[in-house]
Design a protein around this motif. Structure first.
Motif, PDB file in Angstrom:
ATOM      1  N   ARG A 167      10.106  10.217  -3.352  1.00 32.86           N
ATOM      2  CA  ARG A 167      10.836   9.280  -4.210  1.00 32.86           C
ATOM      3  C   ARG A 167      12.313   9.673  -4.318  1.00 32.86           C
TER       4      ARG A 167
ATOM      5  N   VAL B 271       3.591   5.518   4.360  1.00 32.47           N
ATOM      6  CA  VAL B 271       4.799   4.888   3.825  1.00 32.47           C
ATOM      7  C   VAL B 271       4.453   4.036   2.608  1.00 32.47           C
ATOM      8  N   GLY B 272       5.342   4.047   1.644  1.00 29.65           N
ATOM      9  CA  GLY B 272       5.236   3.180   0.485  1.00 29.65           C
ATOM     10  C   GLY B 272       6.593   2.551   0.223  1.00 29.65           C
TER      11      GLY B 272
ATOM     12  N   PHE C  79       4.903  11.637  -1.851  1.00 33.43           N
ATOM     13  CA  PHE C  79       6.044  10.717  -1.813  1.00 33.43           C
ATOM     14  C   PHE C  79       7.206  11.368  -2.573  1.00 33.43           C
TER      15      PHE C  79
ATOM     16  N   VAL D 292       3.971  -2.587  -5.353  1.00 34.05           N
ATOM     17  CA  VAL D 292       4.167  -1.323  -4.619  1.00 34.05           C
ATOM     18  C   VAL D 292       2.954  -0.409  -4.719  1.00 34.05           C
TER      19      VAL D 292
ATOM     20  N   GLU E 256      -0.713   8.653  -4.684  1.00 37.38           N
ATOM     21  CA  GLU E 256       0.543   9.297  -5.068  1.00 37.38           C
ATOM     22  C   GLU E 256       0.330  10.293  -6.201  1.00 37.38           C
TER      23      GLU E 256
ATOM     24  N   ARG F  92       0.292   4.378  -3.983  1.00 42.34           N
ATOM     25  CA  ARG F  92       1.531   3.719  -3.534  1.00 42.34           C
ATOM     26  C   ARG F  92       1.275   3.329  -2.091  1.00 42.34           C
ATOM     27  N   GLY F  93       1.421   2.034  -1.801  1.00 46.17           N
ATOM     28  CA  GLY F  93       0.899   1.569  -0.517  1.00 46.17           C
ATOM     29  C   GLY F  93      -0.586   1.897  -0.492  1.00 46.17           C
ATOM     30  N   ASP F  94      -1.043   2.522   0.574  1.00 43.85           N
ATOM     31  CA  ASP F  94      -2.460   2.875   0.672  1.00 43.85           C
ATOM     32  C   ASP F  94      -2.717   4.346   0.388  1.00 43.85           C
ATOM     33  N   ALA F  95      -1.692   5.082   0.008  1.00 45.59           N
ATOM     34  CA  ALA F  95      -1.849   6.527  -0.178  1.00 45.59           C
ATOM     35  C   ALA F  95      -1.902   6.884  -1.661  1.00 45.59           C
TER      36      ALA F  95
END
Lengths: 355, 355
Positions: A47, A198-199, A45, B339, B17, B12-15
């Motif tokens: 960010r 996606v987050g 991510f 998040v 990070e 973050r979400g399902d991933a």
């Protein structure tokens, strides 16, 4: 998921107290991987490290020209700023040019990241608003894009109510502004966000996880314009120059990005992201750099970035002193005593060794 | 130095990070290693995670009784506190019992770690002093030890000037107070500090790097008293009870140690240290626990500690809810949206799986 090689060590006295692992990708504008440490294909991510890409619609689409945004305002659109008074005032000025107030921002509110500014606000009996959010400049830029959309093809500036209506919900992936942002990310990285994990970011917009090498490619393109269409190529140049002209705006007092770009000007464009991400463009070398520290700590990502810049760019003595200081920061305790330092670890040093 | 296995993942979400690696040692009071993850023989600077050991001279040597320290004051002597008003007031009360003022503290000054307290101080036009330093209770305890030394064998309380003279320089390794602290550390850990790597802590006292398994052994002894002389065995019991009676004092509003000990009382004694260190005593199991997160981040060490406590201790439903919440904290952004979250990673979960 296993972590990568150790990139940075934290010393207390002469002993290693902590260690940070991660990955590094350095890529040229043709997409050739010039340096890889760790797993550069794993999605990361980005960010706030891609704020310059998120600001492309603002400049490439014409809103920046139409509203007369200056260097400080364009730099703030690329910023994770400290929430110091000048940052908040610049965000307010951008919103005023779009004809709206701070209520148009959807980034949420937090106390200034710059502690002295937060305490000064408290001492004045005030509380923060969305202008102090470190992302307020990026969000003010989104509102400016919405302002242009509200104008349609008509000359002049639409009224504030029309802008507010057009901007409302701009943080959502399906809003026209955010669709333009996603298209700019895809154009620069070569990755379709619709296929990426996606987050939701700290400021509520989507963040898509992209391979580190794709992020590095995007920053090779940011530095050279190669591989971008003409409008976006002009936009990256304008944004890099704006940040070089107003490096305080992109971060603030004492911050790495501000210090490095104050010292090196247009020779480097670098940007921190949350959770240990760092990106940079080195235009004279045609290279893009992307760093992810596995554990997410900025202190390590900064040391990696300064070490990379110091190894890749030829530097004169004053610039060398700044970069070397950022690459090996001293740790002091509450009495001001030197108690330790950070340093690049062997896997990073050997990857950068000449020959 | 290579990092250990991944213990904690940040989603973050399902991933995933970010990810935190580290080491864990669980040891019984005979020194038997009951659980080991990663390298438990590598020296680790325990930092503030051994404050209860550093407070042993205060209680075992008689100063706490002589000066009439109460539970809140003894808990503060073991604390890395938030610098909230009650913490600062309690530090001042300890110093007053020793006949001196805040100028006797040698820990240095910083703004309260608790941001709302820092801003309240600023709003009142005030600045912090050494009472607000998160280590002020430990240092006030050192001054109380010096007070007893100043008294010699005489009854009554020595005057402030005599205490100040005897306390001066107490942060130095060769000061009589710090020699007693080093002796207590050696008695609990079984390691001679003179043979350990030494660094200077944030509050200017020495910190010696000790194998994680030796730190865990020390906390098995803290929980049971076994392996300590009678005075120190009584002292650890008194300090544990004081912290259980006044868990706010050991940390403060919203803090992990305060929340866990408010929920579990005397069933657990836990203590954070800087740079990702955590220790705990589980008296009913006769076990000591020591954790080091390689990169130094407290957020990961907290998840590891809560996961260990949740796996090792039988818990009723209300306690289970607190511990599970601490083991899987939710991440929210500036708009309050969820998040992401933290979770124990596979190497930690599988090491704790039944059977």
């Amino acid at each position: 998921m296993a972590n990568g090689p150790v990139l940075v060590e934290v010393l207390r006295g002469d002993a290693v107290e902590s260690a940070h692992s991660g990955a590094v990708a350095v890529v040229d504008a043709r997409g050739t991987l010039r340096l890889a440490i760790g797993d550069v294909d794993r999605p990361v991510f980005p960010r706030s490290a891609v704020k310059v890409l998120q600001a492309l619609p603002l400049v490439a689409g014409g809103a920046a020209d139409r509203l007369g945004l200056d260097d400080a305002e364009l730099a703030l659109a690329c910023a994770s700023h400290n929430g110091e008074p000048a940052h908040a005032a610049t965000a307010a000025a951008m919103l005023a040019k779009a004809g709206v107030g701070v209520d148009a921002l959807e980034c949420g509110t937090h106390w200034p990241m710059h502690e002295a500014s937060a305490r000064a606000l408290a001492a004045a009996g005030a509380v923060p608003d969305a202008r102090h959010n470190n992302c307020s400049g990026k969000h003010a830029g989104f509102v400016c894009v919405a302002c242009l959309l509200a104008a349609g093809g008509a000359p002049g500036r639409p009224d504030g109510d029309a802008v507010r209506r057009r901007a409302a919900g701009y943080v959502r992936p399906d809003h026209p502004v955010m669709r333009e942002v996603a298209a700019a990310l895809q154009a620069a990285t070569g990755v379709d966000p619709a296929r990426a994990p996606v987050g939701t970011d700290g400021c509520s917009i989507p963040t898509w996880a992209l391979p580190l090498r794709a992020l590095a490619l995007a920053f090779a393109r940011v530095g050279t314009g190669q591989g971008l269409d003409a409008d976006r190529a002009r936009a990256v140049q304008r944004l890099r120059r704006a940040v070089a002209a107003a490096p305080f705006m992109v971060a603030g007092s004492g911050r790495f990005d501000t210090r490095l770009m104050e010292a090196l000007g247009e020779r480097v464009f670098c940007k921190v992201g949350a959770e240990g991400v760092y990106t940079a463009a080195l235009p004279e070398l045609g290279l893009g750099v992307a760093v992810k520290v596995d554990d997410g700590q900025a202190r390590a990502a900064e040391v990696v970035m300064a070490t990379l810049v110091g190894a890749l760019l030829p530097l004169d003595a004053p610039a060398r002193a700044v970069v070397d200081g950022l690459a090996a920061p001293v740790l002091r305790n509450w009495n001001g005593l030197e108690v330790g330092r950070l340093r690049a670890a062997a896997p990073l040093r050997s990857a950068l060794a000449p020959g």
